[in-house]
Motif scaffolding. Structure first.
Motif, PDB file in Angstrom:
ATOM      1  N   ARG A  48       1.266  18.447  11.825  1.00  0.00           N
ATOM      2  CA  ARG A  48       1.137  19.893  11.617  1.00  0.00           C
ATOM      3  C   ARG A  48       1.514  20.603  12.914  1.00  0.00           C
ATOM      4  NH1 ARG A  48      -3.210  21.957  14.185  1.00  0.00           N
ATOM      5  NH2 ARG A  48      -4.875  20.520  14.728  1.00  0.00           N
ATOM      6  N   MET A  63       4.155  29.874  11.455  1.00  0.00           N
ATOM      7  CA  MET A  63       4.327  28.531  10.909  1.00  0.00           C
ATOM      8  C   MET A  63       3.029  27.943  10.362  1.00  0.00           C
ATOM      9  SD  MET A  63       7.518  28.116  11.156  1.00  0.00           S
ATOM     10  CE  MET A  63       7.718  26.404  10.729  1.00  0.00           C
ATOM     11  N   TYR A  66       2.621  24.697   7.929  1.00  0.00           N
ATOM     12  CA  TYR A  66       3.830  23.861   7.915  1.00  0.00           C
ATOM     13  C   TYR A  66       3.476  22.441   8.335  1.00  0.00           C
ATOM     14  CZ  TYR A  66       8.487  22.100   9.007  1.00  0.00           C
ATOM     15  OH  TYR A  66       9.636  21.355   9.043  1.00  0.00           O
ATOM     16  N   TYR A  78       8.887  17.689   4.251  1.00  0.00           N
ATOM     17  CA  TYR A  78       8.222  18.831   4.877  1.00  0.00           C
ATOM     18  C   TYR A  78       7.610  19.678   3.780  1.00  0.00           C
ATOM     19  CZ  TYR A  78      11.985  21.967   3.411  1.00  0.00           C
ATOM     20  OH  TYR A  78      12.866  22.698   2.662  1.00  0.00           O
ATOM     21  N   TRP A  80       5.789  23.762   3.371  1.00  0.00           N
ATOM     22  CA  TRP A  80       5.411  25.026   3.984  1.00  0.00           C
ATOM     23  C   TRP A  80       5.220  26.031   2.859  1.00  0.00           C
ATOM     24  CZ3 TRP A  80       9.051  28.854   6.811  1.00  0.00           C
ATOM     25  CH2 TRP A  80       8.297  29.775   7.558  1.00  0.00           C
TER      26      TRP A  80
END
Length: 139
Positions: A48, A63, A66, A78, A80
């Motif tokens: 993270r 972010m 994410y 990934y 997000w």
């Protein structure tokens, strides 16, 4: 007393001759001097964002949430928010870089590793003229 002095001199000379060898063990600029885990084993994790920098400016708050996951067999993903994707990863350039390819919703890119420890993974890449730097920690 002479024996102790002789041993002290030998140990000092041994330390001086070993110093260049120990320094060469350090692969990454901000990485550990020595690590007993393989590089692949250290990357294989879910990470993270702890810090996110664009051209040196902190945008970490953008972010939130994410994450990136790397597996030992070379898979990458990934996530997000509503965005997510998968691809593959591999070391390159004497293990100082990671090449991400085949990533859903992203272009392939080369990550230059700054730090690679069991609980910390720092890297940067260039997006055009922008230097993007991630400081990731174990999730």
């Amino acid at each position: 007393m002479k024996k102790i002095k002789k041993i002290s001199i030998i140990l000092t000379l041994l330390a001086i001759t070993m110093m260049p060898l120990v320094q060469s063990c350090k692969k990454y600029p901000d990485g550990p001097l020595i690590n007993f885990y393989s590089r692949t084993g250290r990357v294989a994790n879910t990470w993270r964002v702890e810090n996110y920098l664009k051209n040196g400016t902190d945008y970490t708050s953008l972010m939130a949430g994410y994450t990136e996951t790397y597996t030992e067999n070379g898979n990458y993903s990934y996530s997000w928010g509503n965005l997510s994707g998968t691809g593959v990863w591999a070391f390159q350039n004497s293990d100082t870089e990671i090449r991400l390819t085949g990533i859903s919703h992203q272009e392939s890119r080369t990550l230059t590793i700054l730090k690679l420890e069991n609980k910390a993974f720092w890297y940067y890449y260039f997006d055009g003229n922008d230097r993007i730097e991630f400081h990731m920690v174990q999730y």
